[in-house]
Design a protein around this motif. Structure first.
Motif, mmCIF file in Angstrom:
data_model
loop_
_atom_site.group_PDB
_atom_site.id
_atom_site.type_symbol
_atom_site.label_atom_id
_atom_site.label_comp_id
_atom_site.label_asym_id
_atom_site.label_seq_id
_atom_site.Cartn_x
_atom_site.Cartn_y
_atom_site.Cartn_z
ATOM 1 N N GLY A 76 28.737 -35.305 33.994
ATOM 2 C CA GLY A 76 29.928 -34.443 34.416
ATOM 3 C C GLY A 76 30.002 -34.824 36.069
ATOM 4 N N ASN A 77 29.320 -35.358 36.635
ATOM 5 C CA ASN A 77 29.433 -35.857 38.075
ATOM 6 C C ASN A 77 29.188 -34.638 38.881
ATOM 7 N N THR A 78 28.397 -33.620 38.425
ATOM 8 C CA THR A 78 28.176 -32.345 39.277
ATOM 9 C C THR A 78 26.845 -32.150 39.916
ATOM 10 N N GLY A 79 26.121 -33.463 39.774
ATOM 11 C CA GLY A 79 25.035 -33.472 40.613
ATOM 12 C C GLY A 79 24.987 -33.191 42.106
ATOM 13 N N ALA A 138 22.023 -22.393 31.576
ATOM 14 C CA ALA A 138 23.159 -21.730 32.217
ATOM 15 C C ALA A 138 23.149 -22.326 33.613
ATOM 16 N N LEU A 139 24.333 -22.923 34.217
ATOM 17 C CA LEU A 139 24.417 -23.482 35.425
ATOM 18 C C LEU A 139 25.657 -22.931 35.888
ATOM 19 N N GLY A 140 25.946 -22.857 37.280
ATOM 20 C CA GLY A 140 27.179 -22.589 37.738
ATOM 21 C C GLY A 140 28.213 -23.649 37.520
ATOM 22 N N ALA A 141 27.950 -24.651 37.295
ATOM 23 C CA ALA A 141 28.551 -26.043 36.930
ATOM 24 C C ALA A 141 28.938 -26.275 35.305
ATOM 25 N N LEU A 331 29.738 -9.334 38.496
ATOM 26 C CA LEU A 331 28.471 -9.369 39.340
ATOM 27 C C LEU A 331 27.804 -10.915 39.737
ATOM 28 N N TRP A 332 28.022 -11.609 38.431
ATOM 29 C CA TRP A 332 27.303 -13.021 38.387
ATOM 30 C C TRP A 332 28.480 -14.002 39.396
ATOM 31 N N LEU A 333 29.630 -13.404 39.482
ATOM 32 C CA LEU A 333 30.693 -14.320 40.247
ATOM 33 C C LEU A 333 30.547 -14.092 41.484
ATOM 34 N N PHE A 334 29.785 -13.069 42.087
ATOM 35 C CA PHE A 334 29.173 -13.203 43.471
ATOM 36 C C PHE A 334 28.041 -14.287 43.698
ATOM 37 N N ARG A 335 27.160 -14.405 42.589
ATOM 38 C CA ARG A 335 26.132 -15.372 42.799
ATOM 39 C C ARG A 335 26.736 -16.751 42.612
ATOM 40 N N GLU A 336 27.705 -16.969 41.804
ATOM 41 C CA GLU A 336 28.246 -18.353 41.632
ATOM 42 C C GLU A 336 29.130 -18.683 42.695
#
Length: 479
Positions: A76-79, A138-141, A331-336
């Motif tokens: 996915g070229n997210t590295g 589970a990753l932000g990307a 809440l998780w959107l703040f972390r991401e």
């Protein structure tokens, strides 16, 4: 690359063998494949090859070898370490797995799923969920990263604490080797002790030993209930004490335990202005904690009892528990979102460090102090996955600097952080990999024995150096 071939000749030969639909050569078409995720680096390639099947991957490897081209595999070229970006575009092609995205099977009775390498992580998770199962990576990307890349980089993420790195989730692999043959180890057996586990060679190898084309992964029962809390504390030492209490009281039901600085809220809202503040932003440090379970487990009651105890003891000074899935997502959107907020402030140092869990507070304090002394106009943003000792100690230069001035600050900050890290005997890459960005730092820290073993493996599997040359190690390329 054969000197008698022009770029046009190479492109024509690739089209003749692979078909026009599989080959991209126009600059505008290739740009998304040739630019890194943050947009810091833009390269080029002879072509982008997009096979639809394992057989077509084999054919691509064969024709590239014949033409003297080396291959940079890409998911996915997210590295974040330039492992999928060409560094010698005149002699390299990008082989993208984006069109190989089928889910070959989901077996709830076997708790397993077989997916092709180009399957987007979020889509794989959704398909597993439709069968009542859970794939815990589970990753932000996850909306754009692909399973093959997750395997090739041994991706980490927020659930490592409970489920382990990608390596622990892989049951089997299908890999196209540098000579174009297929290594078929696409088994879903849990226990198979027939000698050396060869599939492990390709997990975390970043495409330097072969191209992962399909993966068999472990599934678990889908969590029926999840409890998420955002907590404010006085210090990172208190965070570690809270973690120890949570490990004891919540046991293996705790799936995530992240720490964040107060600036996380500012950065996240710069990227996502509509985010509603769930808590006061004046605590020295915050923890985002999650426990989950299925069946007869009441995780809401467990979270409530745990928080009552730590609040009574004065360990937590502020906090909020999500009352719904939507609130938990907020809440998780703040972390991401804090990651995107940092990117919007321009080029900055992104580190991916791990230290002994017991030494994490001391390391963060000492490393931040070293940065403040060496680059006092920069801002440190330290956050990460407490349960596995993984700290992202990022450094943002002030706005208004030129690209050259930012680069100087970044280089200075990296040097002093790595010096502190050396004294703590930590790792320069906890979950992102080495790629090309960290290769020099990696090679400088290798022992003679490590270098010998890594070189021997590479030369045994890829003697022509056709597969992602100079990624991880600088061992040359096909000549």
């Amino acid at each position: 690359m054969h000197s008698s071939y022009t770029t046009a000749d190479l492109q024509a030969a690739l089209r003749a063998r692979m078909g026009d639909a599989a080959i991209l050569t126009e600059a505008a078409e290739m740009l998304p494949f040739c630019r890194d995720w943050h947009g810091d680096v833009t390269s080029n390639a002879v072509a982008v090859i997009r096979p639809r099947s394992t057989a077509e991957v084999c054919e691509a490897v064969h024709v590239c070898r014949e033409l003297g081209l080396s291959i940079v595999p890409q998911g996915g070229n997210t590295g974040l370490v330039l492992g999928a970006i060409p560094d010698r575009p005149e002699s390299q092609v990008i082989l993208s797995l984006e069109r190989m995205k089928a889910v070959r099977s989901v077996d709830p009775d076997d708790f397993s799923m077989v997916v092709e390498a180009g399957c987007i992580l979020a889509e794989a998770k959704e398909i597993a969920a439709s069968k009542g199962m859970f794939f815990p990576l589970a990753l932000g990307a996850q909306g754009s990263c692909r399973i093959g890349g997750n395997v090739s980089t041994n991706a980490g993420g927020i659930n490592v604490l409970r489920y382990g790195m990608t390596r622990e989730l892989v049951l089997g692999l299908e890999v196209v080797l540098p000579d174009g043959t297929v290594f078929d180890a696409l088994s879903t057996l849990r226990k198979d002790n027939r000698g050396i586990d060869l599939k492990q060679l390709f997990i975390g190898a970043e495409g330097t030993l072969g191209i992962v084309t399909a993966v068999a992964v472990k599934l678990t029962p889908c969590p029926d209930s999840v409890a998420t809390a955002l907590l404010g504390l006085n210090s990172l030492e208190d965070v570690m004490q809270l973690y120890r209490r949570a490990r004891r009281d919540c046991c293996d039901l705790m799936s995530a335990f992240e720490f964040m600085p107060p600036i996380a809220f500012t950065l996240a809202r710069e990227a996502m202005p509509d985010l509603a503040m769930p808590i006061g932003g004046d605590c020295p440090v915050y923890v985002l904690m999650e426990i989950s379970g299925s069946g007869l487990v009441d995780v809401d009651e467990l979270m409530q009892r745990f928080l009552e105890n730590v609040l009574e003891d004065g360990l937590v000074i502020d906090g909020v528990v999500a009352a719904s899935a939507a609130q938990a997502r907020n809440l998780w959107l703040f972390r991401e979102g804090m990651n995107e907020g940092q990117a919007r402030r321009g080029m900055h140092l992104r580190t991916d460090i791990s230290v002994q869990l017991s030494r994490l507070p001391d390391f963060v304090r000492e490393a931040e102090a070293a940065v403040a002394a060496a680059a006092p106009d920069c801002i440190c943003v330290s956050y990460g996955h407490v349960g596995d000792g993984n700290v992202h100690l990022n450094v943002m230069p002030p706005s208004g600097l030129s690209a050259a001035e930012r680069s100087v600050r970044i280089h200075t900050a990296k040097k002093v952080i790595n010096a502190v890290l050396g004294r703590y005997h930590g790792s320069i890459s906890a979950e992102h990999g080495i790629g090309r960005l960290k290769r020099t730092d990696f090679e400088e820290r290798l022992s003679d024995v490590q270098r010998h073993l890594l070189t021997a493996i590479k030369k045994a599997i890829d003697p022509a150096m056709v597969m992602n040359p100079r990624c991880q190690l600088n061992l040359g390329e096909l000549s």
